[in-house]
Structures are given as structure tokens and as C-alpha cells.
Design a protein around this motif. Sequence first.
Motif, PDB file in Angstrom:
ATOM      1  N   LEU A 351       0.828  -1.210   0.000  1.00  0.00           N
ATOM      2  CA  LEU A 351       0.000   0.000   0.000  1.00  0.00           C
ATOM      3  C   LEU A 351       0.858   1.254   0.000  1.00  0.00           C
ATOM      4  CD1 LEU A 351      -2.552   1.739   0.447  1.00  0.00           C
ATOM      5  CD2 LEU A 351      -2.371   1.189   2.893  1.00  0.00           C
ATOM      6  N   LEU A 352       1.846   1.307   0.886  1.00  0.00           N
ATOM      7  CA  LEU A 352       2.683   2.500   0.983  1.00  0.00           C
ATOM      8  C   LEU A 352       3.499   2.715  -0.291  1.00  0.00           C
ATOM      9  CD1 LEU A 352       3.871   2.099   4.687  1.00  0.00           C
ATOM     10  CD2 LEU A 352       2.112   3.647   3.799  1.00  0.00           C
ATOM     11  N   LEU A 353       3.999   1.632  -0.867  1.00  0.00           N
ATOM     12  CA  LEU A 353       4.730   1.747  -2.137  1.00  0.00           C
ATOM     13  C   LEU A 353       3.799   2.214  -3.256  1.00  0.00           C
ATOM     14  CD1 LEU A 353       6.978  -1.446  -2.003  1.00  0.00           C
ATOM     15  CD2 LEU A 353       7.764   0.930  -1.961  1.00  0.00           C
ATOM     16  N   ALA A 354       2.555   1.731  -3.229  1.00  0.00           N
ATOM     17  CA  ALA A 354       1.587   2.145  -4.252  1.00  0.00           C
ATOM     18  C   ALA A 354       1.272   3.631  -4.137  1.00  0.00           C
ATOM     19  CB  ALA A 354       0.316   1.313  -4.133  1.00  0.00           C
ATOM     20  N   ILE A 355       1.181   4.153  -2.910  1.00  0.00           N
ATOM     21  CA  ILE A 355       0.961   5.593  -2.722  1.00  0.00           C
ATOM     22  C   ILE A 355       2.132   6.384  -3.307  1.00  0.00           C
ATOM     23  CG2 ILE A 355       0.821   7.432  -0.996  1.00  0.00           C
ATOM     24  CD1 ILE A 355      -0.764   5.506   0.766  1.00  0.00           C
ATOM     25  N   ALA A 356       3.347   5.916  -3.027  1.00  0.00           N
ATOM     26  CA  ALA A 356       4.527   6.586  -3.588  1.00  0.00           C
ATOM     27  C   ALA A 356       4.523   6.515  -5.109  1.00  0.00           C
ATOM     28  CB  ALA A 356       5.801   5.948  -3.027  1.00  0.00           C
ATOM     29  N   HIS A 357       4.146   5.350  -5.659  1.00  0.00           N
ATOM     30  CA  HIS A 357       4.152   5.204  -7.114  1.00  0.00           C
ATOM     31  C   HIS A 357       3.086   6.088  -7.764  1.00  0.00           C
ATOM     32  CE1 HIS A 357       4.989   3.525 -10.977  1.00  0.00           C
ATOM     33  NE2 HIS A 357       3.759   3.063 -11.115  1.00  0.00           N
ATOM     34  N   THR A 358       1.964   6.283  -7.085  1.00  0.00           N
ATOM     35  CA  THR A 358       0.954   7.216  -7.598  1.00  0.00           C
ATOM     36  C   THR A 358       1.554   8.611  -7.754  1.00  0.00           C
ATOM     37  OG1 THR A 358      -0.835   5.957  -6.550  1.00  0.00           O
ATOM     38  CG2 THR A 358      -1.331   8.221  -7.185  1.00  0.00           C
ATOM     39  N   GLY A 359       2.355   9.032  -6.764  1.00  0.00           N
ATOM     40  CA  GLY A 359       3.035  10.324  -6.864  1.00  0.00           C
ATOM     41  C   GLY A 359       4.024  10.371  -8.002  1.00  0.00           C
ATOM     42  N   THR A 360       4.794   9.302  -8.159  1.00  0.00           N
ATOM     43  CA  THR A 360       5.760   9.226  -9.257  1.00  0.00           C
ATOM     44  C   THR A 360       5.057   9.370 -10.599  1.00  0.00           C
ATOM     45  OG1 THR A 360       7.234   7.778  -7.990  1.00  0.00           O
ATOM     46  CG2 THR A 360       7.465   7.759 -10.386  1.00  0.00           C
ATOM     47  N   ARG A 361       3.973   8.619 -10.768  1.00  0.00           N
ATOM     48  CA  ARG A 361       3.261   8.587 -12.047  1.00  0.00           C
ATOM     49  C   ARG A 361       2.613   9.930 -12.369  1.00  0.00           C
ATOM     50  NH1 ARG A 361      -1.759   7.063 -12.683  1.00  0.00           N
ATOM     51  NH2 ARG A 361      -1.804   6.159 -10.597  1.00  0.00           N
ATOM     52  N   ILE A 362       1.898  10.505 -11.404  1.00  0.00           N
ATOM     53  CA  ILE A 362       1.231  11.791 -11.650  1.00  0.00           C
ATOM     54  C   ILE A 362       2.261  12.898 -11.832  1.00  0.00           C
ATOM     55  CG2 ILE A 362      -0.250  13.551 -10.599  1.00  0.00           C
ATOM     56  CD1 ILE A 362      -1.851  11.296  -9.337  1.00  0.00           C
ATOM     57  N   GLY A 363       3.329  12.869 -11.031  1.00  0.00           N
ATOM     58  CA  GLY A 363       4.357  13.895 -11.137  1.00  0.00           C
ATOM     59  C   GLY A 363       5.045  13.900 -12.485  1.00  0.00           C
ATOM     60  N   ARG A 364       5.442  12.729 -12.968  1.00  0.00           N
ATOM     61  CA  ARG A 364       6.159  12.692 -14.244  1.00  0.00           C
ATOM     62  C   ARG A 364       5.240  13.014 -15.420  1.00  0.00           C
ATOM     63  NH1 ARG A 364       4.808   8.057 -16.805  1.00  0.00           N
ATOM     64  NH2 ARG A 364       4.384   6.159 -15.611  1.00  0.00           N
TER      65      ARG A 364
END
Length: 439
Positions: A351-364
Amino acid sequence: MTPPLSERLYQRLVGTDDGAAGGLDQEVAAAVPRNATRQVGALALQSAGDLVVDAKTVLAWLLAAVGAPTAVAGLLVPVRESGSMLPQAALVPWLRRKPVRKWVWVAGAVGQFAAVTVMALLAATATGATAGWGILAALAGFALARSLTSLASKDVLGRTIPPGQRGQINGWASVASGVVAITLGLALRVFGGDETDPVALAWLIGVGGLTWLLAAAVFAGVVERPEPDPADDAPGAVATAVRLLRDDRPFRHFVVARTLLLVSALTPPFVVTLAGQQGGAGLAGLGPFVLGSGIASLIGGRLWGRASDRSSRLVMVAAAVIATGITLTFLAVLQVDALREAAWLYPTTYLLLAIAHTGTRIGRKTYVVDLASGNQRTEYVAVSNAAMGLLLLVTGAVSSAVATQGPQAALLFLAVLGLVAVPVGLRLPEVSGERAAAG
């Protein structure tokens, strides 16, 4: 007079800067509320479908259920990700000849529906190597169709939504898909049982495929101003890629930073692998991970979307810090025997990694759209994705080789990449929102 539904939704969901048109054509500027709600809806439907055919969770579970060779499972993520990225540079000259780009997105969505339908049929009727390699081939077709929507979506977003609102479009799409994922995850957890039935998964995948047909219908209503065709002597894909990576320093820097951000994308499969080694087979065991993806989209979509409109650069940096910290903490916890077998450890980490990956994806996504304009945006998206596809294959191969020493070794390797991503990301130029204007 009551405003149209799309305008009311737009006013409630998207924070605007005094209605700034951001250089949009008058007709397109007037249609921003409609365009915003339709793109949120279409992207949300696509994201919901993605959760049903997720290579890291559902498809991996399916291959185990049909008795596919282990080698096929190891190819799922590289085929899914690289297959959608590598063709994009070659597609740029063709796409640039399209005065209206939304129809490219619609065609890609229909192609993904067709590929998912084939996967569902194979899951219901085949077993062993036939099912495994057939599903992988269908996934390759899915990835090729996805390259069309990936390439066209950023272009249409830049043409139809002003700066300062684009990150929120991606963010709300993630929130909406998160609601679907939470519903699906809870259903799998409660009703899934301890056995994995391939026919049940086939029905799940087949119904999920319908989301792409609905998404195509929604996206077709976007108002986009036709732009004149570029010159016929536009450089080819390879020449364009070489020129951008060699001469465009900000763009080259972005590609390097994006590669290092793979920590949030490649670590979850290893967490799932370690969870599988601790038991938890069956559809019910799949539920917590699907649920985690949904919660991450629901929480992270709104948070990261607004933050990206202020500074997509800092969002990518923050996501790298979070993903690296979680990975290192997870590795430390695994050294404690009493905690290694805890049922909450693996879904929570996922879950925590998925939250971080959501940020990575939206940010890029927000960063690359704001970095360029016009046909240059098409080139940036295509070349960065193609380069990323190659680098993903290389990084995936290295992490897989390291994983021969155990999943924990691969996680440590990816955490090191995440640490390096932080200073690289901080050196990126600011291109989003108020910070870019101030600069």
C-alpha cells in the motif's frame, strides 16, 4: 440558469487560476469544463480496467491458476511496460500528421478492449503453456494499443486543458479508479475463497475489458481544435530521439530522473513474491493487494494531483524519498523473525509503495506535459517513453539477475536507485504552476 453538469463538476473538482485559458483557442477554452470531466472519466475507466489486468497482481495470480510456466510470469511486467513505451518514438511522425489526436486515443482504447477479451477467452479455455504464452502474446498486443493512448493522452491534455489544472485531471482519474479498486479488493477478500478458479478470473477480466469501450465513448466527446499538418520533411524517430537526448539538457535530465524513479514501480512485485512465499494463495489472498492499489489511488490521486500543479518536480522527488524509505524499512523489518510472518506486513508495504508510485506517475506525467508545447510535447512524450522502455528492460534484467540472490537483494538494489533519484530530481528545472511563474 443552472450550469451544465460538466461545468458544475469541473468547478467542484478542479482548482483554477481565475479561469486562465493558458493560450488555448477560444472554442477549446470555452469547452475546458467538458474536456476536463470527460478526460477524468475516460482516464478513470482506463485505470479501473488496468487494475483488473494488472501484471503485478491479477495476471500473475492467473498464470499460477492455469499452470503456466514460471518463465512467463517473469516476463509479464517487462512486456506490459516496455511494450507500451518502445513503439512510441516510431509513432511520432504518424501522430504528427493527425490534426485531431483524440481519435488516436479512442483507437488505442478499442485495441486494449480486444486484447483483454482474448486474455479472458484463453483463461477460460486453455491451460499450461498454451494459456501462459497466449496470455503473454495478448498482453503484448494490449501494450501496443496502450502506446497509442499513452502518446495521445498527454498531447490532448496539453491541447485542451490549461497549465495549473493538468495534474488535477490525472489526480482525480486516480481517485476514481481507486474507488473501483477498493470495491474489487473487498469483493475478492470477502467472496474470493481459498481456491483460485481460472473461469472466475476469466469473467473478472472480461468484464474489466468493457471499461475500455466505455472510455473510448467518453473520450470521443472531447473538444479539440484541429491543428495544421507539420512539414513533410520532419525528422524520423531515431533522429528525433538522438537530437533530443543529445541537445536538450532539461529533457535529458528528466529521462535520467524518470529512470531512477523505477524504485516505486519495480519493488511491488518483489513484495508480492515474498508474500507468496509466506502463504496466502487463492483469490482471497489477492484481495489485500488490489485493495492496496485502490486505497493508494484514492488517497494519493487528490494529494499528488494538486501538489503536481504546484511543483511536479518536487512531487517526483518526494515520491522517490518515500519509496526508498519504505523499501529500506521493509528490508529491516524482514530481519526480525517475529515480524517476517506477520499477515499485515506485506499488504501494508505494498500500500505504501503504491501511494509513492501514484506520486511518481502523476508527477512525471504532469512534468512532461508542462515541459513542452505543441508538437514538441508529442516528441517529448514519445522519446521519453521509448527511452524508458529500453532502460526498463535493462533495469529489470539487472534487478532480476540480482534477484537470483533473493528478492531482498533486488529490493536493496532498487532502493539505491531511489536514493540517487533524489539529487537528480532536485536539479530538474521548475516547469509547473506558481513556482515556474515565480522563476
